[in-house]
Design a protein around this motif. Structure first.
Motif, PDB file in Angstrom:
ATOM      1  N   ARG A 248      -1.651   2.119  -1.162  1.00 21.80           N
ATOM      2  CA  ARG A 248      -0.865   1.193  -0.335  1.00 21.80           C
ATOM      3  C   ARG A 248       0.618   1.463  -0.490  1.00 21.80           C
ATOM      4  O   ARG A 248       1.363   1.465   0.489  1.00 21.80           O
ATOM      5  CB  ARG A 248      -1.178  -0.262  -0.698  1.00 21.80           C
ATOM      6  CG  ARG A 248      -2.453  -0.780  -0.089  1.00 21.80           C
ATOM      7  CD  ARG A 248      -2.573  -2.287  -0.215  1.00 21.80           C
ATOM      8  NE  ARG A 248      -2.377  -2.780  -1.559  1.00 21.80           N
ATOM      9  CZ  ARG A 248      -3.348  -2.958  -2.461  1.00 21.80           C
ATOM     10  NH1 ARG A 248      -4.579  -2.679  -2.155  1.00 21.80           N
ATOM     11  NH2 ARG A 248      -3.073  -3.416  -3.658  1.00 21.80           N
ATOM     12  N   SER A 249       1.056   1.709  -1.721  1.00 19.20           N
ATOM     13  CA  SER A 249       2.473   2.006  -1.964  1.00 19.20           C
ATOM     14  C   SER A 249       2.893   3.271  -1.231  1.00 19.20           C
ATOM     15  O   SER A 249       3.968   3.328  -0.638  1.00 19.20           O
ATOM     16  CB  SER A 249       2.728   2.180  -3.462  1.00 19.20           C
ATOM     17  OG  SER A 249       2.469   0.989  -4.140  1.00 19.20           O
ATOM     18  N   ARG A 250       2.038   4.293  -1.274  1.00 21.27           N
ATOM     19  CA  ARG A 250       2.338   5.556  -0.591  1.00 21.27           C
ATOM     20  C   ARG A 250       2.453   5.330   0.912  1.00 21.27           C
ATOM     21  O   ARG A 250       3.363   5.838   1.562  1.00 21.27           O
ATOM     22  CB  ARG A 250       1.246   6.582  -0.897  1.00 21.27           C
ATOM     23  CG  ARG A 250       1.542   7.976  -0.372  1.00 21.27           C
ATOM     24  CD  ARG A 250       0.357   8.912  -0.507  1.00 21.27           C
ATOM     25  NE  ARG A 250      -0.773   8.515   0.326  1.00 21.27           N
ATOM     26  CZ  ARG A 250      -0.832   8.659   1.661  1.00 21.27           C
ATOM     27  NH1 ARG A 250       0.171   9.174   2.310  1.00 21.27           N
ATOM     28  NH2 ARG A 250      -1.896   8.281   2.336  1.00 21.27           N
TER      29      ARG A 250
ATOM     30  N   ALA B 175       5.646   4.728   5.847  1.00 23.06           N
ATOM     31  CA  ALA B 175       5.998   3.941   7.030  1.00 23.06           C
ATOM     32  C   ALA B 175       7.496   3.627   7.048  1.00 23.06           C
ATOM     33  O   ALA B 175       8.141   3.705   8.095  1.00 23.06           O
ATOM     34  CB  ALA B 175       5.187   2.648   7.064  1.00 23.06           C
ATOM     35  N   ALA B 176       8.052   3.294   5.883  1.00 23.21           N
ATOM     36  CA  ALA B 176       9.488   3.004   5.811  1.00 23.21           C
ATOM     37  C   ALA B 176      10.311   4.241   6.145  1.00 23.21           C
ATOM     38  O   ALA B 176      11.291   4.168   6.894  1.00 23.21           O
ATOM     39  CB  ALA B 176       9.849   2.484   4.418  1.00 23.21           C
ATOM     40  N   GLU B 177       9.900   5.393   5.619  1.00 26.57           N
ATOM     41  CA  GLU B 177      10.628   6.627   5.906  1.00 26.57           C
ATOM     42  C   GLU B 177      10.486   7.032   7.371  1.00 26.57           C
ATOM     43  O   GLU B 177      11.440   7.508   7.981  1.00 26.57           O
ATOM     44  CB  GLU B 177      10.156   7.750   4.984  1.00 26.57           C
ATOM     45  CG  GLU B 177      10.619   7.562   3.553  1.00 26.57           C
ATOM     46  CD  GLU B 177      10.125   8.642   2.618  1.00 26.57           C
ATOM     47  OE1 GLU B 177       9.195   9.398   2.974  1.00 26.57           O
ATOM     48  OE2 GLU B 177      10.668   8.729   1.509  1.00 26.57           O
ATOM     49  N   MET B 178       9.300   6.839   7.941  1.00 23.80           N
ATOM     50  CA  MET B 178       9.100   7.185   9.354  1.00 23.80           C
ATOM     51  C   MET B 178       9.938   6.247  10.232  1.00 23.80           C
ATOM     52  O   MET B 178      10.542   6.683  11.211  1.00 23.80           O
ATOM     53  CB  MET B 178       7.623   7.104   9.730  1.00 23.80           C
ATOM     54  CG  MET B 178       7.316   7.719  11.076  1.00 23.80           C
ATOM     55  SD  MET B 178       7.794   9.451  11.273  1.00 23.80           S
ATOM     56  CE  MET B 178       6.418  10.276  10.536  1.00 23.80           C
ATOM     57  N   GLY B 179       9.999   4.965   9.868  1.00 24.08           N
ATOM     58  CA  GLY B 179      10.857   4.039  10.601  1.00 24.08           C
ATOM     59  C   GLY B 179      12.315   4.445  10.520  1.00 24.08           C
ATOM     60  O   GLY B 179      13.052   4.378  11.503  1.00 24.08           O
TER      61      GLY B 179
ATOM     62  N   ARG C  37      -9.919   1.457  -9.811  1.00 25.26           N
ATOM     63  CA  ARG C  37      -9.968   1.468  -8.350  1.00 25.26           C
ATOM     64  C   ARG C  37      -8.874   0.596  -7.777  1.00 25.26           C
ATOM     65  O   ARG C  37      -8.263   0.929  -6.772  1.00 25.26           O
ATOM     66  CB  ARG C  37     -11.341   0.984  -7.856  1.00 25.26           C
ATOM     67  CG  ARG C  37     -12.320   2.086  -7.702  1.00 25.26           C
ATOM     68  CD  ARG C  37     -13.496   1.715  -6.864  1.00 25.26           C
ATOM     69  NE  ARG C  37     -13.747   0.310  -6.754  1.00 25.26           N
ATOM     70  CZ  ARG C  37     -14.946  -0.242  -6.669  1.00 25.26           C
ATOM     71  NH1 ARG C  37     -16.010   0.498  -6.711  1.00 25.26           N
ATOM     72  NH2 ARG C  37     -15.090  -1.538  -6.547  1.00 25.26           N
ATOM     73  N   GLY C  38      -8.616  -0.551  -8.413  1.00 26.73           N
ATOM     74  CA  GLY C  38      -7.534  -1.427  -7.965  1.00 26.73           C
ATOM     75  C   GLY C  38      -6.196  -0.734  -8.053  1.00 26.73           C
ATOM     76  O   GLY C  38      -5.369  -0.831  -7.156  1.00 26.73           O
ATOM     77  N   HIS C  39      -5.997   0.017  -9.136  1.00 19.13           N
ATOM     78  CA  HIS C  39      -4.756   0.774  -9.301  1.00 19.13           C
ATOM     79  C   HIS C  39      -4.644   1.853  -8.229  1.00 19.13           C
ATOM     80  O   HIS C  39      -3.581   2.036  -7.636  1.00 19.13           O
ATOM     81  CB  HIS C  39      -4.699   1.402 -10.695  1.00 19.13           C
ATOM     82  CG  HIS C  39      -3.522   2.297 -10.900  1.00 19.13           C
ATOM     83  ND1 HIS C  39      -2.238   1.812 -11.026  1.00 19.13           N
ATOM     84  CD2 HIS C  39      -3.421   3.643 -10.972  1.00 19.13           C
ATOM     85  CE1 HIS C  39      -1.402   2.823 -11.167  1.00 19.13           C
ATOM     86  NE2 HIS C  39      -2.091   3.955 -11.144  1.00 19.13           N
ATOM     87  N   ASP C  40      -5.743   2.575  -7.981  1.00 15.99           N
ATOM     88  CA  ASP C  40      -5.740   3.609  -6.944  1.00 15.99           C
ATOM     89  C   ASP C  40      -5.416   3.002  -5.584  1.00 15.99           C
ATOM     90  O   ASP C  40      -4.664   3.588  -4.811  1.00 15.99           O
ATOM     91  CB  ASP C  40      -7.089   4.325  -6.873  1.00 15.99           C
ATOM     92  CG  ASP C  40      -7.331   5.217  -8.087  1.00 15.99           C
ATOM     93  OD1 ASP C  40      -6.366   5.487  -8.830  1.00 15.99           O
ATOM     94  OD2 ASP C  40      -8.491   5.616  -8.285  1.00 15.99           O
ATOM     95  N   GLY C  41      -5.983   1.826  -5.306  1.00 19.17           N
ATOM     96  CA  GLY C  41      -5.690   1.148  -4.042  1.00 19.17           C
ATOM     97  C   GLY C  41      -4.229   0.757  -3.942  1.00 19.17           C
ATOM     98  O   GLY C  41      -3.616   0.883  -2.882  1.00 19.17           O
TER      99      GLY C  41
END
Length: 150
Positions: free
Chosen positions: A23-25, A30-34, A15-19
């Motif tokens: 978060r990375s996604r 957000a970086a690409e939208m910016g 679950r920690g890995h999935d989180g």
């Protein structure tokens, strides 16, 4: 340690890995939208935004709202690039590579593609600078956290 406890630890780790992946996604999006918002008037920014919205499932498809520039701009041959056939083939291969790299580049003629590429590279440089600054800030916060707890 009993088998039941091991299973919970493994599940918690997954679950920690999935989180982390989620978060990375989100950070990447957000970086690409910016980046897309940083140059709203450019063809590549509209194409990138369209692709991001499609990825989120928030668009019905269609055009980015700009005219097709492929017919209004010169081709590699019309520019007279390359003295021989081998040079022309090499230039054409590089143009196709640029068209794949620059969002919306497939729709552009050579002259417009070069303009969009230059602007896209400048925007990417700005994004890299912002990410470096953020990484430095996070490193400092982590360092301060270790100093205060230890």
């Amino acid at each position: 340690m009993d088998e039941k406890h091991d299973h919970r630890a493994m599940f918690s780790s997954e679950r920690g890995h999935d989180g982390f992946v989620e978060r990375s996604r989100r950070i990447k999006m957000a970086a690409e939208m910016g980046l897309a918002r940083s140059s709203r008037g450019r063809h590549w920014s509209r194409a990138l935004r369209r692709r991001l919205l499609r990825r989120k499932g928030a668009t019905s498809g269609g055009s980015c709202g700009c005219k097709d520039d492929s017919s209004s701009s010169k081709t590699v041959e019309e520019l007279g690039v390359g003295e021989n056939e081998d040079d022309a083939v090499e230039v054409e291969a590089r143009v196709h590579a640029l068209q794949r790299l620059v969002p919306g580049g497939e729709e552009l003629g050579v002259e417009r593609l070069f303009e969009e590429t230059a602007d896209y590279i400048e925007a990417l440089q700005g994004q890299v600078s912002a990410m470096r600054a953020l990484a430095c800030l996070l490193d400092e916060l982590e360092r301060d956290k270790r100093v205060m707890s230890g």
